[in-house]
Design a protein around this motif. Structure first.
Motif, PDB file in Angstrom:
ATOM      1  N   TRP A 132      32.549  45.249 -11.689  1.00  0.00           N
ATOM      2  CA  TRP A 132      33.065  46.113 -10.629  1.00  0.00           C
ATOM      3  C   TRP A 132      33.640  45.298  -9.492  1.00  0.00           C
ATOM      4  CZ3 TRP A 132      34.806  50.662  -9.513  1.00  0.00           C
ATOM      5  CH2 TRP A 132      34.916  51.039  -8.171  1.00  0.00           C
ATOM      6  N   VAL A 133      32.982  44.212  -9.139  1.00  0.00           N
ATOM      7  CA  VAL A 133      33.482  43.347  -8.067  1.00  0.00           C
ATOM      8  C   VAL A 133      34.853  42.798  -8.430  1.00  0.00           C
ATOM      9  CG1 VAL A 133      33.069  41.218  -6.792  1.00  0.00           C
ATOM     10  CG2 VAL A 133      31.162  42.751  -7.304  1.00  0.00           C
ATOM     11  N   PHE A 134      35.001  42.351  -9.681  1.00  0.00           N
ATOM     12  CA  PHE A 134      36.295  41.824 -10.122  1.00  0.00           C
ATOM     13  C   PHE A 134      37.357  42.919 -10.115  1.00  0.00           C
ATOM     14  CE2 PHE A 134      33.773  38.533 -12.653  1.00  0.00           C
ATOM     15  CZ  PHE A 134      33.938  37.573 -11.667  1.00  0.00           C
ATOM     16  N   ALA A 135      37.031  44.093 -10.667  1.00  0.00           N
ATOM     17  CA  ALA A 135      38.012  45.180 -10.744  1.00  0.00           C
ATOM     18  C   ALA A 135      38.422  45.646  -9.348  1.00  0.00           C
ATOM     19  CB  ALA A 135      37.443  46.340 -11.547  1.00  0.00           C
ATOM     20  N   GLU A 136      37.447  45.793  -8.460  1.00  0.00           N
ATOM     21  CA  GLU A 136      37.761  46.232  -7.105  1.00  0.00           C
ATOM     22  C   GLU A 136      38.589  45.197  -6.364  1.00  0.00           C
ATOM     23  OE1 GLU A 136      35.250  48.674  -3.749  1.00  0.00           O
ATOM     24  OE2 GLU A 136      34.367  46.820  -4.536  1.00  0.00           O
ATOM     25  N   SER A 137      38.283  43.930  -6.611  1.00  0.00           N
ATOM     26  CA  SER A 137      39.066  42.876  -5.973  1.00  0.00           C
ATOM     27  C   SER A 137      40.510  42.892  -6.453  1.00  0.00           C
ATOM     28  CB  SER A 137      38.432  41.516  -6.271  1.00  0.00           C
ATOM     29  OG  SER A 137      39.219  40.464  -5.755  1.00  0.00           O
TER      30      SER A 137
ATOM     31  N   PRO B 118      27.070  56.827  -9.897  1.00  0.00           N
ATOM     32  CA  PRO B 118      27.713  57.798  -9.004  1.00  0.00           C
ATOM     33  C   PRO B 118      28.437  57.143  -7.835  1.00  0.00           C
ATOM     34  CG  PRO B 118      25.502  58.518  -9.583  1.00  0.00           C
ATOM     35  CD  PRO B 118      25.630  57.133 -10.092  1.00  0.00           C
ATOM     36  N   GLU B 119      27.834  56.090  -7.252  1.00  0.00           N
ATOM     37  CA  GLU B 119      28.485  55.472  -6.105  1.00  0.00           C
ATOM     38  C   GLU B 119      29.794  54.776  -6.506  1.00  0.00           C
ATOM     39  OE1 GLU B 119      25.511  52.502  -7.787  1.00  0.00           O
ATOM     40  OE2 GLU B 119      25.643  54.658  -7.369  1.00  0.00           O
ATOM     41  N   LEU B 120      29.828  54.257  -7.747  1.00  0.00           N
ATOM     42  CA  LEU B 120      31.046  53.595  -8.208  1.00  0.00           C
ATOM     43  C   LEU B 120      32.128  54.629  -8.554  1.00  0.00           C
ATOM     44  CD1 LEU B 120      29.602  50.737 -10.460  1.00  0.00           C
ATOM     45  CD2 LEU B 120      30.155  50.729  -8.018  1.00  0.00           C
TER      46      LEU B 120
ATOM     47  N   ALA C  55      35.766  54.565  -6.996  1.00  0.00           N
ATOM     48  CA  ALA C  55      36.962  54.585  -7.834  1.00  0.00           C
ATOM     49  C   ALA C  55      37.900  55.710  -7.414  1.00  0.00           C
ATOM     50  CB  ALA C  55      36.564  54.732  -9.305  1.00  0.00           C
ATOM     51  N   ALA C  56      37.339  56.872  -7.053  1.00  0.00           N
ATOM     52  CA  ALA C  56      38.177  57.979  -6.576  1.00  0.00           C
ATOM     53  C   ALA C  56      38.910  57.588  -5.295  1.00  0.00           C
ATOM     54  CB  ALA C  56      37.319  59.220  -6.352  1.00  0.00           C
ATOM     55  N   ALA C  57      38.237  56.841  -4.418  1.00  0.00           N
ATOM     56  CA  ALA C  57      38.901  56.377  -3.195  1.00  0.00           C
ATOM     57  C   ALA C  57      40.040  55.417  -3.525  1.00  0.00           C
ATOM     58  CB  ALA C  57      37.875  55.701  -2.281  1.00  0.00           C
ATOM     59  N   THR C  58      39.842  54.585  -4.552  1.00  0.00           N
ATOM     60  CA  THR C  58      40.913  53.689  -4.980  1.00  0.00           C
ATOM     61  C   THR C  58      42.101  54.466  -5.524  1.00  0.00           C
ATOM     62  OG1 THR C  58      39.266  51.995  -5.524  1.00  0.00           O
ATOM     63  CG2 THR C  58      41.458  51.733  -6.463  1.00  0.00           C
ATOM     64  N   VAL C  59      41.811  55.527  -6.268  1.00  0.00           N
ATOM     65  CA  VAL C  59      42.891  56.374  -6.789  1.00  0.00           C
ATOM     66  C   VAL C  59      43.681  56.991  -5.636  1.00  0.00           C
ATOM     67  CG1 VAL C  59      43.377  58.498  -8.062  1.00  0.00           C
ATOM     68  CG2 VAL C  59      41.747  56.848  -8.974  1.00  0.00           C
ATOM     69  N   VAL C  60      42.973  57.486  -4.632  1.00  0.00           N
ATOM     70  CA  VAL C  60      43.639  58.083  -3.476  1.00  0.00           C
ATOM     71  C   VAL C  60      44.515  57.051  -2.770  1.00  0.00           C
ATOM     72  CG1 VAL C  60      43.247  59.076  -1.203  1.00  0.00           C
ATOM     73  CG2 VAL C  60      41.888  59.844  -3.146  1.00  0.00           C
ATOM     74  N   SER C  61      43.990  55.838  -2.631  1.00  0.00           N
ATOM     75  CA  SER C  61      44.769  54.781  -1.987  1.00  0.00           C
ATOM     76  C   SER C  61      46.033  54.462  -2.765  1.00  0.00           C
ATOM     77  CB  SER C  61      43.893  53.532  -1.844  1.00  0.00           C
ATOM     78  OG  SER C  61      44.626  52.460  -1.298  1.00  0.00           O
ATOM     79  N   SER C  62      45.947  54.473  -4.103  1.00  0.00           N
ATOM     80  CA  SER C  62      47.133  54.196  -4.925  1.00  0.00           C
ATOM     81  C   SER C  62      48.148  55.321  -4.820  1.00  0.00           C
ATOM     82  CB  SER C  62      46.711  53.981  -6.381  1.00  0.00           C
ATOM     83  OG  SER C  62      45.831  52.884  -6.498  1.00  0.00           O
ATOM     84  N   TRP C  63      47.670  56.563  -4.849  1.00  0.00           N
ATOM     85  CA  TRP C  63      48.589  57.693  -4.664  1.00  0.00           C
ATOM     86  C   TRP C  63      49.306  57.579  -3.318  1.00  0.00           C
ATOM     87  CZ3 TRP C  63      49.017  63.068  -6.641  1.00  0.00           C
ATOM     88  CH2 TRP C  63      48.649  63.162  -7.985  1.00  0.00           C
TER      89      TRP C  63
END
Length: 918
Positions: free
Chosen positions: A335-340, A391-393, A397-405
């Motif tokens: 997760w750290v790698f993917a989020e980075s 659940p926290e991840l 991930a949903a926040a990352t999707v929103v940021s990409s949109w």
């Protein structure tokens, strides 16, 4: 029929095609080799221009004869013709004869000729793979000592396995023995091993392949090429009952850090099929995890050109599967790698957006790779979060999707015109909806209301049409429109406020449209409609000054893609007054001449709908609109559906008005009963026209289809009530397909025997059965059909009149469609016994259709049909007689749900029926 026009050019007749074939054959017999090569090279073009089985089969047989008697230099080019035209081979009926000619060369004494024969068999494997003679001939070539011949046998084997997987069991021992032989060339061994991936459907062979892959990986003589092919074949051998074992996964992970990228990719792809089990201890998988972490940490930053996103993604997902087995309190490394990666990609892309004073055009060379990185990194975050199941991840991930949109929404309106970005928007929304994070996602859409990107805009409109946007978001759009409405009359509206205003207007229209079925008439006090009317009114006051009007549109008018959406939303909701004002306010000079004429047609249509109380004015306006649409359709035939729908609208209004007049005068005027009967005939004709439109266009949207079905219900009530009661027609509410209808697949047909050869009619004997084969090809446009097509239906009947009217004449199309729809379906047994049937009576055989079905073979179909000739003896007192007639052929497509789509074409062919014909 509509939307399919059969070409009648003499250059496309079969006679001309066979003359061309005979000419090429004579040129192939030329004494000069250059002329022969040039003639052979023209065969693929001939096949593509005239792809009929009779011609294709004859041409391939001639090429087979030429292959037997030609030198190797010409055989090389003939083999390439088979490769270029292999999609035509399934349509020939002389495959076995053709193979015999090739096998003559395969068993010759010339090794180069045998190599070329093997190459030809491989190029034609789509039809040769099923023959044991071809399989045996290829198998014998493995015993050759000539290296080129063995290499050609390997290539042909792989080609045959694509179409005959059972051939692998025959050649298995030979291929395994050759692949284990280190004296064989590495390239040949690698191709042999790659061909074994066809063992995947067989559990027994895939198990044997699994063991052999372990042997090749440890074999001392195995080179890098062999190991790379082994990893690819090993991946194909993995099955639910033949999973990658832990010890083998550890062995494969050793190649993750290999210096060659091809080996790393193959190893990571194979490791991606490994599913760790709960019984695997942390110590057992520790070495694999360590190698994956090491590989990921050694990768450069995503912004650099040397970054390998494909391999990094495979490594991160494999690492996530390992970490999903052992829960820890700290954040998983995957997760750290993917989020980075996602944060880096987002920062790089956002940095590019912030450094530009205008919206970024992602089609630029500098921005395009950054967009790819942003999309792929976001999808990686989704995959890792779904694998770890925390659940926290999921929320992160949903926040990352929103940021990409949000980042994509900041790009230019013409940007992101790529399929993967559109698919990304659809996939991420589905994921948010499935994981229950759609509420936070929708709440963040408020920050994207200023977007000029039409992909994001279309996605939000689609969500609004489905009723997925919450009431709070809709209320936010309403408040924004009310707040900015006063500024639309001035030219000082800021650019972001302008975009947010018009986007919110379209969203609200889409939101209200979903409840249109519950409203008898759309309300006129809706905020988005009022905003459109107010802006259009402010533009109308400046008509006297073109410069001011142009400046007003540039400062606060809607963008082009928003205009298109507003037009169809206003039409679908029945707000024709606002639609007419919007079309008037648009600066038509900014568009081409064709669009200006189209705008005029839509404006006249809106004026007609606004004048429903005045029938004469309504008919005048709608006739003018139809005239413009006919002119546009003559220039480019893509407005046929619009013309048909508008004609139905016109006829419906005229019929309702005449019914009212008939009801008002039926007890006074002496001709009222006759008038009522004529109205019944008109009603039946209009019902046939509506049914034709519903069944002739595959891509009719639900809104337009609902209006057409409402028209059918209204016409049915008129027929039942005999115009005794007041009938209220449905409001004219066309949907998106009315404004942009994707073209239907086109069916190009020909008959055997050729009924239009040379313009002379075919002569048939009285009382006999005329057998015809209707064959043809489907031609698809760039738009994918909305249904899965599986067959073709051919309706055929005998008529005393030729085809009348064009394919764009709704009345003639519907009348022929009525005959075709009522055709009695004939089975194969019925056709087989057709010779035993007797001729029909003279008055019983005209305009009575029979339907025959054929299965699609790719894009090709061949449908045997039969037509019964009338008995002329009884009608003409048993004297010799000759009658001119016409055979009508109408074609339809059958989808996977057995629904019939009468897309056409409808053709008629002259026929002479004679009592003296034999």
């Amino acid at each position: 029929m509509a939307l399919s026009i059969q070409t009648s050019d003499a250059g496309h007749s079969s006679d001309w095609a066979f003359k061309r074939l005979f000419k090429l054959e004579s040129e192939c017999r030329s004494p000069t080799l250059a002329a022969q090569i040039q003639a052979v090279g023209q065969f693929p073009k001939l096949f593509d221009q005239f792809p009929f089985p009779t011609l294709v089969g004859s041409a391939f047989l001639k090429l087979g004869d030429l292959f037997c008697s030609s030198p190797n230099s010409l055989r090389y080019h003939i083999a390439h013709v088979f490769a270029a035209s292999q999609h035509h081979l399934p349509h020939t009926a002389y495959t076995e004869e053709l193979l015999r000619r090739v096998l003559v060369v395969l068993y010759s004494n010339d090794p180069i000729a045998r190599v070329l024969a093997l190459q030809l068999i491989g190029n034609g494997s789509v039809v040769f793979a099923k023959f044991p003679e071809a399989q045996h001939g290829v198998l014998l070539r493995y015993q050759s000592t000539h290296p080129l011949e063995v290499a050609a046998a390997v290539h042909t084997t792989e080609a045959l396995l694509k179409y005959s997987p059972e051939f692998l069991s025959v050649v298995w021992e030979t291929v395994i023995a050759k692949a284990r032989d280190t004296s064989v060339l590495d390239t040949v061994r690698a191709q042999l091993i790659r061909s074994l991936r066809h063992a995947a459907p067989s559990l027994q062979l895939s198990t044997l392949l699994y063991d052999n892959c372990r042997f090749w990986m440890d074999q001392p003589g195995s080179t890098i090429a062999v190991k790379e092919a082994t990893l690819a074949a090993w991946k194909a051998a993995i099955q639910p009952r033949n999973e990658l074992k832990l010890v083998d996964a550890e062995r494969v992970s050793c190649f993750v850090l290999h210096e060659l990228r091809s080996i790393r990719c193959a190893a990571l792809a194979l490791l991606g099929t490994w599913r760790p089990k709960g019984s695997d201890s942390t110590m057992d998988v520790g070495s694999i995890k360590e190698r994956l972490v090491t590989y990921i940490e050694t990768q450069p930053q995503p912004s650099r050109s040397s970054f390998d996103f494909y391999c990094t993604r495979l490594a991160v997902i494999s690492l996530a599967r390992i970490e999903a087995l052992h829960a820890t309190t700290v954040a998983p490394q995957s997760w750290v790698f993917a989020e980075s990666l996602a944060n880096t990609a987002s920062q790089e892309f956002s940095g590019l957006v912030s450094t530009n004073t205008r919206d970024v055009d992602v089609s630029d060379q500098s921005a395009n790779p950054l967009l790819h990185d942003l999309v792929y990194a976001t999808m990686l975050v989704i995959n890792v979060a779904s694998t770890l199941r925390r659940p926290e991840l999921i929320s992160s991930a949903a926040a990352t999707v929103v940021s990409s949109w949000r980042a994509i929404s900041n790009t230019a309106g013409s940007a992101c015109n790529r399929r993967h970005v559109k698919r990304f928007l659809e996939t991420t929304w589905i994921w948010c909806n499935r994981t229950g994070t759609q509420s936070s996602f929708i709440a963040s859409l408020e920050t994207m209301l200023e977007t000029t990107n039409y992909h994001v805009f279309d996605a939000v409109i689609a969500l609004s049409l489905r009723g997925r946007l919450g009431e709070s978001f809709i209320a936010r759009c309403t408040r924004l429109i009310e707040k900015t409405m006063h500024a639309t009359s001035s030219d000082d509206m800021q650019n972001h406020n302008r975009n947010a205003h018009w986007n919110s207007t379209a969203i609200l229209l889409a939101h209200h449209l979903q409840s249109r079925a519950r409203l008898e008439r759309p309300s006129s006090g809706m905020a988005p409609v009022d905003a459109i009317i107010k802006w259009c009114t402010s533009v109308a006051t400046l008509d006297s000054n073109a410069d001011n009007s142009e400046r007003l549109y540039s400062s606060n008018g809607p963008l082009a893609h928003v205009c298109q959406t507003l037009i169809y939303l206003l039409a679908a909701s029945g707000h024709w007054q606002a639609l007419g004002l919007l079309v008037k306010a648009l600066p038509s000079h900014r568009f081409g001449a064709e669009f200006q004429e189209w705008f005029d047609a839509i404006l006249l249509l809106a004026e007609a709908e606004d004048s429903l109380d005045n029938t004469d004015q309504f008919l005048t306006s709608i006739d003018s609109s139809l005239s413009i649409l006919h002119v546009l359709d003559n220039k480019r035939p893509r407005h046929t559906f619009q013309i048909f729908v508008v004609q139905i609208r016109k006829e419906l209004a005229g019929l309702i008005d005449d019914c009212r007049k008939c009801r008002a005068t039926k007890y006074v005027h002496p001709s009222s009963s006759l008038f009522a009967r004529l109205q019944t005939v008109r009603t039946q004709e209009l019902i046939a026209q509506v049914n034709f439109v519903l069944d002739a266009f595959l891509s009719v949207d639900s809104i337009t289809r609902g209006w057409l079905e409402g028209v059918l219900a209204t016409l049915s009530s008129i027929t039942v009530d005999h115009t005794d009661t007041e009938v209220t027609p449905p409001s004219f509410t066309p949907g998106p397909s009315f404004f942009s209808m994707p073209p239907n697949p086109v069916i190009d047909i020909q008959t055997r025997p050729n009924l239009e050869a040379g313009g002379a009619s075919v002569i048939a004997a009285s009382g006999c059965q005329l057998h015809i084969i209707v064959e043809g090809f489907l031609q698809f446009s760039k738009h994918k059909p909305p249904v899965l097509l599986q067959g073709v239906r051919v309706a055929i009947w005998l008529s005393q009149r030729p085809k009348q009217g064009s394919d764009r004449d709704l009345l003639s199309c519907s009348s022929y469609n009525l005959v075709a729809r009522s055709a009695k379906r004939q089975s194969t047994d019925t056709f087989a016994n057709a010779d035993d049937a007797r001729g029909s009576g003279y008055d019983d055989c005209w305009d009575v259709a029979l339907a025959f079905d054929a299965v699609l073979d790719g894009n090709y179909f061949a449908c045997p049909c039969t037509v019964t000739m009338p008995q002329l003896g009884a009608a003409y007192s048993h004297h010799d007689a000759t009658v001119s007639a016409h055979i009508h052929v109408s074609c339809a497509l059958i989808d996977s749900s057995d629904r019939v789509w009468w897309v056409g074409p409808h053709n008629s062919y002259p026929l002479t029926i004679s009592t003296t014909a034999k």
